[in-house]
Enzyme design. Structure first.
Site, PDB file in Angstrom:
ATOM      1  N   GLY A 239     -53.754 -33.351 -14.523  1.00  0.00           N
ATOM      2  CA  GLY A 239     -54.180 -33.317 -15.922  1.00  0.00           C
ATOM      3  C   GLY A 239     -55.239 -32.310 -16.290  1.00  0.00           C
ATOM      4  O   GLY A 239     -55.467 -32.065 -17.481  1.00  0.00           O
ATOM      5  N   ARG A 276     -50.208 -28.137 -13.783  1.00  0.00           N
ATOM      6  CA  ARG A 276     -50.567 -27.033 -14.674  1.00  0.00           C
ATOM      7  C   ARG A 276     -51.775 -26.230 -14.171  1.00  0.00           C
ATOM      8  O   ARG A 276     -51.796 -25.013 -14.232  1.00  0.00           O
ATOM      9  CB  ARG A 276     -50.914 -27.633 -16.045  1.00  0.00           C
ATOM     10  CG  ARG A 276     -51.054 -26.640 -17.178  1.00  0.00           C
ATOM     11  CD  ARG A 276     -51.582 -27.364 -18.425  1.00  0.00           C
ATOM     12  NE  ARG A 276     -50.882 -28.582 -18.720  1.00  0.00           N
ATOM     13  CZ  ARG A 276     -49.777 -28.660 -19.462  1.00  0.00           C
ATOM     14  NH1 ARG A 276     -49.277 -27.573 -20.011  1.00  0.00           N
ATOM     15  NH2 ARG A 276     -49.191 -29.826 -19.683  1.00  0.00           N
ATOM     16  N   CYS A 341     -29.002 -20.335 -31.153  1.00  0.00           N
ATOM     17  CA  CYS A 341     -28.631 -20.696 -32.515  1.00  0.00           C
ATOM     18  C   CYS A 341     -29.370 -21.952 -32.975  1.00  0.00           C
ATOM     19  O   CYS A 341     -28.773 -23.007 -33.159  1.00  0.00           O
ATOM     20  CB  CYS A 341     -27.124 -20.893 -32.591  1.00  0.00           C
ATOM     21  SG  CYS A 341     -26.265 -19.451 -31.978  1.00  0.00           S
TER      22      CYS A 341
END
Ligand SMILES: *Cc1c(COP(=O)(O)O)cnc(C)c1O
Length: 419
Positions: A239, A276, A341
C-alpha cells in the site's frame, strides 16, 4: 532513483535508448529498469534494519517472471492472490518459504496447490476458508500455516476502489471478532497459527493509517499471547504510495520510523507486501503517435497504445506523466487516446504535454505496477512485449503476442467445421 533520464536530448532507460528498442522491436512496449527495481527493494528492506523482516512483492502489480526472478535474486519473496500467481512465483524461482497467499475467494484447488508447495503462510479471509484449509491440510497429511487477515477499520485515505481496510470492504475479519477466531483456529489439527495480517489499501500517501492499523493488530497480538497463542509474523500488507504527479508519499525511512515506537521490544518478523512501491516507477509504456486530430474543441494525439494496454487512466481516472522520447520544448494541450472503440480509451486527458508529431514516441511513466498485469486483448489487440533493461543491455522478458496467440485456445465447433 529514476533510471529514465534524457541524454543528449533523448530519453534513456539506464544506458539504453528507448528509441533503439522501438526500432528493433516496434511499439508499444513496456520497459522496466532492473536498477530501479533493485534499489527500491533494498531501500525498503534496509529501512527496517531493527527487526527481522521479509518483503513479499505483490505479484499482481507486475507478474512477469523475469521481473519476479530479478526481485527473487535479491532476496525478495512473493505475495500472491491466486494459483496462477503461485505458478509464476515458483517458476521465477522465488523461495517457497517466502510466499504468502491472500484473497477472499481461494478455491480448494488453489489451497491444495499452495499447501503442497509448502508456502510460508495463508492470509485467511474468513472462517469458511479456514475450515476448508484445515480439511485440505488433513487430507494432504500436512499443516497449513496461517495468519488471519484483520480488517482494522482504518481509513487509508485513498481511492475508494483501492481502499480495503474499512468495515464495508469485503476483505478480512473485523478486529472485534478476530480474537475468538484465532482461538478457534489454534484448536484445528491441520492449522498452524503463525501470523497476523492486514492490508488496508493502495497508494497511501500518509503513514498514520499504517501506524493505526499496526497498533490495532499489536493489541490483539498481546491479548492472544495471554491465551498462549504466539504470533511470529506481523504482516502489514502493501500500500505504500508512489509519486505519479505531485504526491509526496512517505519515504521508507518515515514508514519505518512510524512503526518503531509501537514495535519496540516485540520479537516478531515483519512482513511487507509492496507492489506499486517497488515496481510502479521502475516501468514505462512506450507508444508511438499514429495520427493527430483537431476538432473545434480539442487536440488529440492518437497513439498505438490503448486502454487494453494500460487500464489505469480509464479505470481509476489516474494520472500518468507523459514524456516525449525526443526532448522538446514544444507543448500542446489535449488528449492522448488509443485506437480502441470506446470514448473511455484515453491515456491522458486535457493534458499539457510535449508536442510530438506523427511517428514520434511518448513514454507514459509510472506504468510498472498494475500496467501489464491488467492488460487485456480487448479489440483483439495482441498484448505488448515487456523489456527488462539492465545497464547497457535489454532483455525481452515477454515477447509481443501474435495473431495466432489470440485464437490459440479457441475452437470452431465440429458441427461448423466444413472443410
Ligand atoms: C494488492 C495487494 C498488495 C499490494 O498493494 P500495493 O498498493 O501495490 O502495495 C499487497 N497485499 C495484498 C493482500 C493486496 O491485495
Amino acid at each position: 532513483m529514476n533510471s529514465f533520464q534524457y541524454k543528449d536530448g533523448e530519453l534513456f532507460c539506464e544506458d539504453v535508448a528507448l528509441k533503439k528498442i522501438a526500432e528493433e522491436l516496434g511499439t508499444p512496449y513496456y520497459v522496466y529498469s532492473a536498477a530501479d527495481l533493485r534499489t527500491q527493494y533494498h531501500n525498503f528492506y534496509n529501512a527496517f534494519k531493527q527487526t527481522d523482516r521479509l518483503i513479499c512483492f505483490a505479484v499482481k502489480a507486475c507478474g512477469n517472471i523475469g521481473v519476479l526472478a530479478l526481485l527473487g535474486s535479491q532476496g525478495c519473496g512473493a505475495d500472491i492472490v491466486s494459483g496462477g500467481e503461485l505458478h509464476r512465483a515458483l517458476k521465477a524461482g522465488i523461495d517457497n518459504s517466502k510466499i504468502v497467499f491472500a484473497g477472499v475467494g481461494k478455491t480448494e484447488e488453489e489451497i491444495k496447490y499452495a499447501i503442497s508447495s509448502n508456502i510460508l503462510m495463508f492470509n485467511v479471509e474468513s472462517m469458511q476458508e479456514l475450515d476448508l484449509l484445515n480439511k485440505c491440510a488433513l487430507e494432504l497429511g500436512k499443516k497449513a500455516r496461517i495468519a488471519i487477515r484483520v480488517n482494522p477499520n482504518v481509513d487509508a485515505k485513498t481511492h475508494p476502489y483501492i481502499s480495503t481496510g474499512l468495515k464495508n470492504n469485503k476483505f478480512g475479519i473485523p478486529a472485534e471478532k478476530v480474537k475468538d477466531d484465532y482461538i478457534y483456529a489454534s484448536k484445528l489439527k491441520g492449522i498452524d497459527v503463525v501470523g497476523m495480517h492486514c492490508h488496508i489499501g493502495s497508494q497511501l500517501t500518509e503513514v498514520s493509517p499504517f501506524h493505526d492499523a499496526a497498533e490495532i493488530l499489536l493489541d490483539i497480538i498481546k491479548d492472544l499471547r495471554k491465551k498462549k497463542i504466539n504470533i511470529k509474523y506481523l504482516d502489514l500488507g502493501g500500500g505504500l504510495g508512489i509519486t505519479y504527479k505531485d504526491e509526496k508519499p512517505p519515504s521508507h525511512a518515515e514508514y519505518a520510523a512510524s512503526l518503531a515506537e509501537i514495535l519496540k521490544g516485540e520479537d516478531m518478523t515483519l512482513i511487507f507486501e509492496p507492489g506499486r512501491n517497488l515496481a510502479g516507477n521502475a516501468g514505462a509504456l512506450i507508444t508511438k503517435v499514429l495520427y493527430t486530430k483537431d476538432t473545434d474543441e480539442k487536440h488529440f494525439k492518437i497513439v498505438d497504445a490503448a486502454m487494453n494496454d494500460l487500464a489505469r487512466p480509464s479505470l481509476y481516472d489516474s494520472y500518468h506523466t507523459v514524456q516525449s522520447v525526443d526532448e522538446t520544448e514544444k507543448t500542446v494541450t489535449g488528449d492522448m487516446v488509443g485506437p480502441i472503440c470506446e470514448s473511455g480509451d484515453f491515456l491522458a486527458r486535457d493534458r499539457k504535454m510535449p508536442d510530438v508529431d506523427i511517428g514520434g514516441l511518448y513514454a507514459i511513466m509510472s506504468a510498472g505496477a498494475y500496467g501489464m498485469t491488467m492488460a487485456s486483448n480487448y479489440n483483439s489487440r495482441p498484448r505488448v512485449p515487456e523489456i527488462l533493461v539492465d545497464g547497457e543491455n535489454y532483455h525481452i522478458v515477454r515477447r509481443r503476442e501474435i495473431y495466432s496467440d489470440l485464437t490459440g485456445p479457441e475452437r470452431v465447433p465440429e458441427f461448423l467445421n466444413k472443410k
